[in-house]
Design a protein around this motif. Structure first.
Motif, PDB file in Angstrom:
ATOM      1  N   ILE A 131       0.875  -1.168   0.000  1.00  0.00           N
ATOM      2  CA  ILE A 131       0.000   0.000   0.000  1.00  0.00           C
ATOM      3  C   ILE A 131       0.913   1.219   0.000  1.00  0.00           C
ATOM      4  O   ILE A 131       1.763   1.377   0.882  1.00  0.00           O
ATOM      5  CB  ILE A 131      -0.989  -0.009   1.183  1.00  0.00           C
ATOM      6  CG1 ILE A 131      -1.986   1.139   1.050  1.00  0.00           C
ATOM      7  CG2 ILE A 131      -0.288  -0.007   2.528  1.00  0.00           C
ATOM      8  CD1 ILE A 131      -3.239   0.968   1.901  1.00  0.00           C
ATOM      9  N   ASP A 203      -7.275   0.272  -1.415  1.00  0.00           N
ATOM     10  CA  ASP A 203      -6.607   1.583  -1.374  1.00  0.00           C
ATOM     11  C   ASP A 203      -7.452   2.587  -2.150  1.00  0.00           C
ATOM     12  O   ASP A 203      -6.965   3.320  -3.011  1.00  0.00           O
ATOM     13  CB  ASP A 203      -5.204   1.470  -1.980  1.00  0.00           C
ATOM     14  CG  ASP A 203      -4.343   2.712  -1.716  1.00  0.00           C
ATOM     15  OD1 ASP A 203      -4.759   3.562  -0.911  1.00  0.00           O
ATOM     16  OD2 ASP A 203      -3.263   2.819  -2.323  1.00  0.00           O
ATOM     17  N   ALA A 223      -4.709  -2.288  -3.773  1.00  0.00           N
ATOM     18  CA  ALA A 223      -4.054  -3.175  -2.817  1.00  0.00           C
ATOM     19  C   ALA A 223      -5.051  -4.315  -2.572  1.00  0.00           C
ATOM     20  O   ALA A 223      -5.520  -4.531  -1.450  1.00  0.00           O
ATOM     21  CB  ALA A 223      -3.722  -2.443  -1.532  1.00  0.00           C
ATOM     22  N   PRO A 271      -5.903   3.538   6.741  1.00  0.00           N
ATOM     23  CA  PRO A 271      -5.255   4.465   5.797  1.00  0.00           C
ATOM     24  C   PRO A 271      -4.608   5.668   6.475  1.00  0.00           C
ATOM     25  O   PRO A 271      -3.580   6.168   5.998  1.00  0.00           O
ATOM     26  CB  PRO A 271      -6.391   4.889   4.858  1.00  0.00           C
ATOM     27  CG  PRO A 271      -7.652   4.523   5.547  1.00  0.00           C
ATOM     28  CD  PRO A 271      -7.333   3.345   6.411  1.00  0.00           C
TER      29      PRO A 271
END
Length: 298
Positions: A131, A203, A223, A271
């Motif tokens: 990622i 992602d 990802a 994230p």
């Protein structure tokens, strides 16, 4: 001979991979990790998209290519066709950008809902995954696949490794570290009802949604992995996306997710930790805020 870096190396790689001279690259912006360009394509095609990363880790671009092919094989979402991938370079079909129209956004919402209806074999990735430029850790041995294993998997392989990177890099205040650790400890209680692993993009920020001139949005730079569908939607909300309300409304017409609003902060935590590990700045504090919100909504 050392491979040239940057756009010069990219043009040389693409020419070698496609077996013809592709001319001078036209640099493209929008990414924060790779160098990307538009280049001339083989006969019958006007252009290709290609990107490179000097010092890319082993498997970096082949993992992305595998993820695109995995998404394409579901027949649900649209992705660019993969033309070639090697140690340094990924070459894709060129998709002409277009406006983010309401109809395109609504179709994307329905397609995402269909993608999330596809079962994954296990949580996480079957092979190497990344990622940004960071590796996605995977469990050793038999990968977890049971619905009730998600919380432990997510804490151990998606939250704590990036928390440690961010904290070691000075991007996390102690109070924010403790809040994320508290989320990890309580995750089985705050995750919602168990569900089997679904195939997700992994992602899905707005930069990885390409609205196209032909009227069908493409997903790029995945990802791809087995995960919870809420993760893709939460990431779209985290960084914003054109026509986002239409995307979400169309999604929920097909695949409503009870209680999703209360878990948005929880699914934005991964994230945010990745961004804190990569970029520092305010992302560490934002991760702490998301962790406290997730705890407060539990």
């Amino acid at each position: 001979m050392n491979r040239p870096g940057g756009l010069g190396g990219l043009a040389a790689d693409v020419s070698a991979l496609l077996g013809r001279d592709v001319g001078d690259p036209v640099p493209l912006g929008g990414g924060s990790v790779c160098t990307a360009a538009r280049l001339g394509g083989p006969a019958g095609h006007d252009a290709v998209f290609a990107k490179t990363l000097d010092g890319a880790p082993d498997g970096f671009f082949t993992a992305e290519a595998a993820g695109l092919r995995l998404l394409a094989a579901t027949g649900t979402v649209a992705v660019p066709e993969v033309w070639a991938a090697d140690r340094y370079t990924l070459v894709l079909e060129w998709i002409e950008p277009g406006p983010a129209t309401p109809s395109q956004a609504e179709r994307l919402g329905r397609e995402l809902a269909a993608l999330h209806g596809v079962r994954a074999a296990s949580w996480g990735t079957a092979g190497p995954g990344f990622i940004g430029r960071l590796p996605l850790p995977s469990p050793a041995g038999t990968p977890p696949a049971a619905p009730e294993q998600w919380a432990d998997f997510h804490a151990e392989y998606r939250l704590l490794p990036f928390l440690r990177r961010a904290a070691d890099g000075g991007a996390m205040a102690p109070a924010d570290v403790r809040a994320v650790e508290r989320v990890c400890a309580l995750l089985p209680r705050i995750a919602g009802a168990p569900e089997p692993p679904a195939l997700i993009h992994g992602d899905l920020w707005s930069g990885n949604v390409l609205f196209a001139a032909d009227g069908r949005a493409r997903l790029v730079d995945p990802a791809a992995q087995g995960g919870r569908p809420e993760a893709d939607l939460a990431m779209l909300e985290l960084f914003g996306c054109p026509q986002l309300p239409r995307i979400l409304a169309a999604y929920e017409e097909v695949r409503p997710v009870p209680g999703r609003r209360e878990r948005v902060a929880l699914h934005q935590l991964h994230p945010l930790l990745v961004h804190a590990a990569l970029f520092g700045g305010h992302y560490g504090a934002a991760a702490g805020t998301a962790a406290r919100e997730a705890l407060s909504r539990a």
